[in-house]
Enzyme design. Structure first.
Site, PDB file in Angstrom:
ATOM      1  N   LYS A 194      20.100  17.654   9.043  1.00  0.00           N
ATOM      2  CA  LYS A 194      21.741  16.384   8.824  1.00  0.00           C
ATOM      3  C   LYS A 194      22.091  16.861   7.454  1.00  0.00           C
ATOM      4  O   LYS A 194      23.327  16.931   7.714  1.00  0.00           O
ATOM      5  CB  LYS A 194      21.571  15.099   9.421  1.00  0.00           C
ATOM      6  CG  LYS A 194      20.478  14.751  10.937  1.00  0.00           C
ATOM      7  CD  LYS A 194      21.975  15.512  11.914  1.00  0.00           C
ATOM      8  CE  LYS A 194      20.809  15.256  13.086  1.00  0.00           C
ATOM      9  NZ  LYS A 194      21.595  16.250  13.897  1.00  0.00           N
ATOM     10  N   SER A 210      23.793  11.427  10.933  1.00  0.00           N
ATOM     11  CA  SER A 210      22.482  10.488  10.930  1.00  0.00           C
ATOM     12  C   SER A 210      22.958   9.489   9.607  1.00  0.00           C
ATOM     13  O   SER A 210      23.532  10.126   8.342  1.00  0.00           O
ATOM     14  CB  SER A 210      21.659  10.961  11.331  1.00  0.00           C
ATOM     15  OG  SER A 210      20.776   9.274  11.481  1.00  0.00           O
ATOM     16  N   ASP A 247      10.102   4.149   6.998  1.00  0.00           N
ATOM     17  CA  ASP A 247      11.067   2.971   7.248  1.00  0.00           C
ATOM     18  C   ASP A 247      12.122   2.588   6.030  1.00  0.00           C
ATOM     19  O   ASP A 247      10.939   1.897   5.181  1.00  0.00           O
ATOM     20  CB  ASP A 247      10.372   1.847   8.318  1.00  0.00           C
ATOM     21  CG  ASP A 247      10.014   2.283   9.446  1.00  0.00           C
ATOM     22  OD1 ASP A 247      10.868   3.463   9.947  1.00  0.00           O
ATOM     23  OD2 ASP A 247       9.556   1.831  10.497  1.00  0.00           O
ATOM     24  N   TYR A 251      13.576  16.415   9.531  1.00  0.00           N
ATOM     25  CA  TYR A 251      15.003  15.697  11.026  1.00  0.00           C
ATOM     26  C   TYR A 251      16.070  15.489   9.091  1.00  0.00           C
ATOM     27  O   TYR A 251      16.936  16.090   9.926  1.00  0.00           O
ATOM     28  CB  TYR A 251      14.429  15.344  11.706  1.00  0.00           C
ATOM     29  CG  TYR A 251      15.556  14.755  12.111  1.00  0.00           C
ATOM     30  CD1 TYR A 251      16.044  15.060  13.332  1.00  0.00           C
ATOM     31  CD2 TYR A 251      16.028  13.313  12.104  1.00  0.00           C
ATOM     32  CE1 TYR A 251      17.656  14.864  13.688  1.00  0.00           C
ATOM     33  CE2 TYR A 251      16.996  12.500  12.800  1.00  0.00           C
ATOM     34  CZ  TYR A 251      18.368  13.569  13.704  1.00  0.00           C
ATOM     35  OH  TYR A 251      19.029  12.355  13.790  1.00  0.00           O
ATOM     36  N   ASP A 285      20.241  29.178  24.329  1.00  0.00           N
ATOM     37  CA  ASP A 285      20.062  28.388  22.978  1.00  0.00           C
ATOM     38  C   ASP A 285      21.258  28.780  22.582  1.00  0.00           C
ATOM     39  O   ASP A 285      21.276  29.816  22.481  1.00  0.00           O
ATOM     40  CB  ASP A 285      18.411  28.818  22.921  1.00  0.00           C
ATOM     41  CG  ASP A 285      17.863  28.005  21.824  1.00  0.00           C
ATOM     42  OD1 ASP A 285      18.594  28.178  20.190  1.00  0.00           O
ATOM     43  OD2 ASP A 285      16.845  27.755  21.490  1.00  0.00           O
TER      44      ASP A 285
END
Ligand code: NAD
Ligand code: UD1
Length: 335
Positions: A153, A124, A293, A149, A58
């Protein structure tokens, strides 16, 4: 170059390792296997004839990482390791912040201790939040990100930018991926999601192979060509080659570069392209919109072309064919 590939057992890392080996580089893989299967390493050996050095660790284990840097003369790091499930990140935000941020802090620290100056990070398109399309690198990132998430980033990008400002010999690049799809044309490596896929392409391939009854399409009333969501799908081998380009064209400072095709494709367009490529019908039903979305986004891909001399060369049809080849040869993934 000797290149440490964190998360190199996973989907994008495994495809990138193949490209690195084929270009004469030596990838050295570190992965905790939290979301991957070592079988991919055996498959890469089958494709390339080269066995990679692999460390199961890890990244948050500083001693383990330090030992890897001490026993290998590393020229660069490509940092894929991270958790990536958007839905799970909203249920377990601390798990995501701890894994994705702590691991990067340890990595940056150990790189500094060993004077390794070249870093390419898997960012991303999600960092653009609700920016106008097409997404351009000059647009301020971080606003309107809908999930933890995506924020990990963005935070890693900010950390890299700060560290790069403190030492002008560092060459740091964040590659902002659009939607990776496809698989190596051999069908030996590909995407291997755990449980029910969240992303569109693996869901389609699992319907095609008979593991799922039908695809649910999240909304058909967006203001798009046919009402379904539009994304910029990029073949994983194009994406992999983008990492090579980022290493070769690395320059001092902190840089962000989009890796996308610059073209939008709707859900229904992708489904139809897949049906043609695979010669199967994909039954689907229209469901309500999925929360979080966005209707449509795609890359401005011009910076990657001018800065990295990189552009996509594979089509949506290539990606559908290769995804189907992988899924039909490996109905249970690597298991
Ligand atoms: P993946 O899950 O297949 O690969 C990630 C790898 O990182 C896995 O092998 C996992 O075991 C490993 N890992 C996670 N945490 C670790 C840790 N603390 N220490 C060591 N290893 C660890 O995912 P992928 O699709 O190959 O994505 C690679 C990277 O690209 C990720 O950072 C992801 O967030 C990013 N990304 C992916 C997509 C996508 O759609 N696939 C899109 C944009 C960005
Ligand atoms: C999501 C993540 C993004 C991540 C990307 C690739 C969000 C806000 N973004 O993007 O951070 O980088 O995955 O891992 O979650 N769709 C269906 N049915 C399905 C699955 C998807 O209709 O079963 C539709 C979606 O509504 C969307 C498109 O297909 O219009 C693509 O979805 P998906 O593959 O999940 O990727 P993104 O939502 O673009």
């Amino acid at each position: 170059m000797n290149i440490l590939v964190t998360g190199g057992v996973g989907y994008i890392g495994s495809h990138t390792a193949v490209k690195l080996i084929e270009a004469g580089h030596t990838p050295i893989v570190v992965d905790s296997l939290v979301n991957s299967n070592v079988e991919s390493l055996a498959r890469i050996e089958q494709i390339t004839g080269t066995k990679q050095l692999f460390y199961k660790a890890d990244l948050r284990d500083r001693d383990a990482l330090d030992a890897i840097f001490s026993s290998n003369r590393l020229d660069a790091v490509i940092h894929f390791a991270g958790l990536k499930a958007v839905g799970e990140s909203t249920e377990k935000p601390l798990y995501y912040y701890q894994n994705n941020l702590d691991s990067t802090l340890v990595l940056l620290d150990v790189m500094q201790a060993h004077a390794v100056k070249k870093l390419v990070f898997s960012s991303s398109a999600t960092v653009y939040g609700s920016a106008p399309v097409p997404y351009v690198e000059t647009y301020p990132a971080g606003q309107g990100i809908t999930n933890p998430y995506g924020r990990t980033k963005y935070f890693v990008e900010e950390m890299m930018s700060d560290v790069a400002k403190s030492d002008d010999t560092l060459e740091f690049t964040s590659l902002r991926y659009f939607n990776p799809v496809g698989a190596h044309p051999s069908g030996l490596i590909g995407e291997n999601p755990n449980g029910t896929p969240n992303n569109l392409m693996p869901y389609i391939t699992q319907v095609a192979v008979g593991k799922r009854d039908k695809l649910g399409i999240f909304g058909d009333n967006y203001d798009t060509i046919d009402g379904t969501g539009v994304r910029d799908y990029i073949h994983v081998d194009d994406l992999a080659e983008g990492h090579l380009a980022a290493l070769i064209h690395a320059t001092p400072g902190y840089h962000t570069v989009n890796l996308g095709s610059g073209r939008g494709t709707s859900v229904l367009e992708l489904v139809h392209a897949f049906e043609v490529a695979a010669g199967v019908t994909i039954p689907y039903k229209i469901l309500p919109r999925r929360s979080g979305d966005l209707p449509a986004y795609y890359a401005d891909a011009s910076l990657a072309a001018s800065r990295l001399n990189w552009r996509t060369t594979r089509t949506i049809e290539d990606a559908c064919r290769d995804s189907w080849n992988w899924q039909s040869k490996n109905p249970e993934g690597y298991n």
